[in-house]
Design an enzyme around this catalytic site. Structure first.
Site, PDB file in Angstrom:
ATOM      1  N   ASP A  51       0.819  -1.224   0.000  1.00  0.00           N
ATOM      2  CA  ASP A  51       0.000   0.000   0.000  1.00  0.00           C
ATOM      3  C   ASP A  51       0.848   1.267   0.000  1.00  0.00           C
ATOM      4  OD1 ASP A  51      -2.191  -1.592   0.206  1.00  0.00           O
ATOM      5  OD2 ASP A  51      -2.498  -1.255   2.352  1.00  0.00           O
ATOM      6  N   TYR A  52       0.240   2.317  -0.494  1.00  0.00           N
ATOM      7  CA  TYR A  52       0.860   3.656  -0.530  1.00  0.00           C
ATOM      8  C   TYR A  52       1.424   4.037   0.842  1.00  0.00           C
ATOM      9  CZ  TYR A  52       0.942   8.717  -1.439  1.00  0.00           C
ATOM     10  OH  TYR A  52       1.322  10.027  -1.590  1.00  0.00           O
TER      11      TYR A  52
END
Ligand code: URA
Length: 241
Positions: free
Chosen positions: A105-106
């Protein structure tokens, strides 16, 4: 240009060992520019088209396997429509066209692999191969021992019950930070496991993929994986498509 021996060219294409290539030639299954070759000693030159059983063969690309320590705030896809920084921005020096193996994830930092070997990506992202991924999770409050056991046993994250996981406190005197090893990779799985027990996640970092850990790699740094490390993940680096 002098060219290279046909059987050596075939081996470089990953078709067969040189020995096996000689057999294929003897059997009349190999053609150069449409003409079947039956004797040994033929050379292949630039621009020649070689076929085995009628299928064109080409030399294999150099296979590249990279381990990157992704900082937070970086997307793990190859492109981002809104122009955010991607994992590929960190490996611009690499000659080959690479793509990420799975996702991170970011807002998650830590280890992610990049490769140009599609077989490796397929292997690593397939749950049946059981490659564990270990995360350090800092929650917004102390995690109880009972919840450690729940996370380890499997928990409903909205219509799916997670498989057994390895879960423990990271340090003796800190109950907010735990270590989770999962052997599957549902979307946002670790965050959803924590959310299922009403914990907020303050930070999430992937520290190990299989037995490859981030000990010597600072955020934003990358290195090549060794053949031994790739084999250690259970992937047969010599396998052909
Ligand atoms: N679990 C998550 O929630 N996020 C990740 O990036 C990886 C695992």
């Amino acid at each position: 240009m002098e060219g290279i021996r046909l059987q050596k060219y075939m081996a470089a294409c990953g078709v067969a060992s040189r020995r096996k290539a000689e057999l294929l030639i003897n059997e009349g299954r190999v053609a150069v520019n449409g003409a079947v070759i039956t004797g040994q000693g033929h050379s292949v030159r630039d621009g020649d088209v070689v076929t085995v059983d009628g299928r064109i063969i080409t030399p294999e690309k150099n296979k590249v396997y990279i381990l990157l320590n992704k900082p937070r705030g970086v997307v793990s896809t190859a492109n981002d429509e809104s122009g955010r920084k991607t994992v590929l921005d960190f490996v611009k020096g690499a000659q080959e066209r690479l793509y990420p193996v799975g996702r991170l994830d970011y807002n998650t930092s830590g280890l992610i692999m990049l490769t140009n070997d599609g077989g490796f990506t397929k292997y690593m992202t397939h749950p049946s191969h059981n490659v564990g991924k270990t995360y350090t999770v800092t929650a917004d409050r102390d995690v109880s021992a009972a919840d450690i056991a729940r996370l380890a046993d499997g928990i409903d994250i909205g219509g799916y019950t997670t498989a057994k996981a390895g879960v423990s406190y990271l340090e003796r005197d800190n109950k907010r930070t735990i270590k989770i090893t999962i052997f599957e990779g549902r979307n946002r799985q670790v965050r959803r496991m924590m959310e299922a027990l009403d914990y907020g996640v303050r930070s999430l970092r992937r520290t190990c993929i299989g037995n490859i850990c981030d000990n010597d790699l600072r955020e934003g740094e990358w290195r090549n994986l060794s053949s031994d490390e790739i084999r250690g993940l259970g992937y047969d680096i010599e396998q052909r498509p």
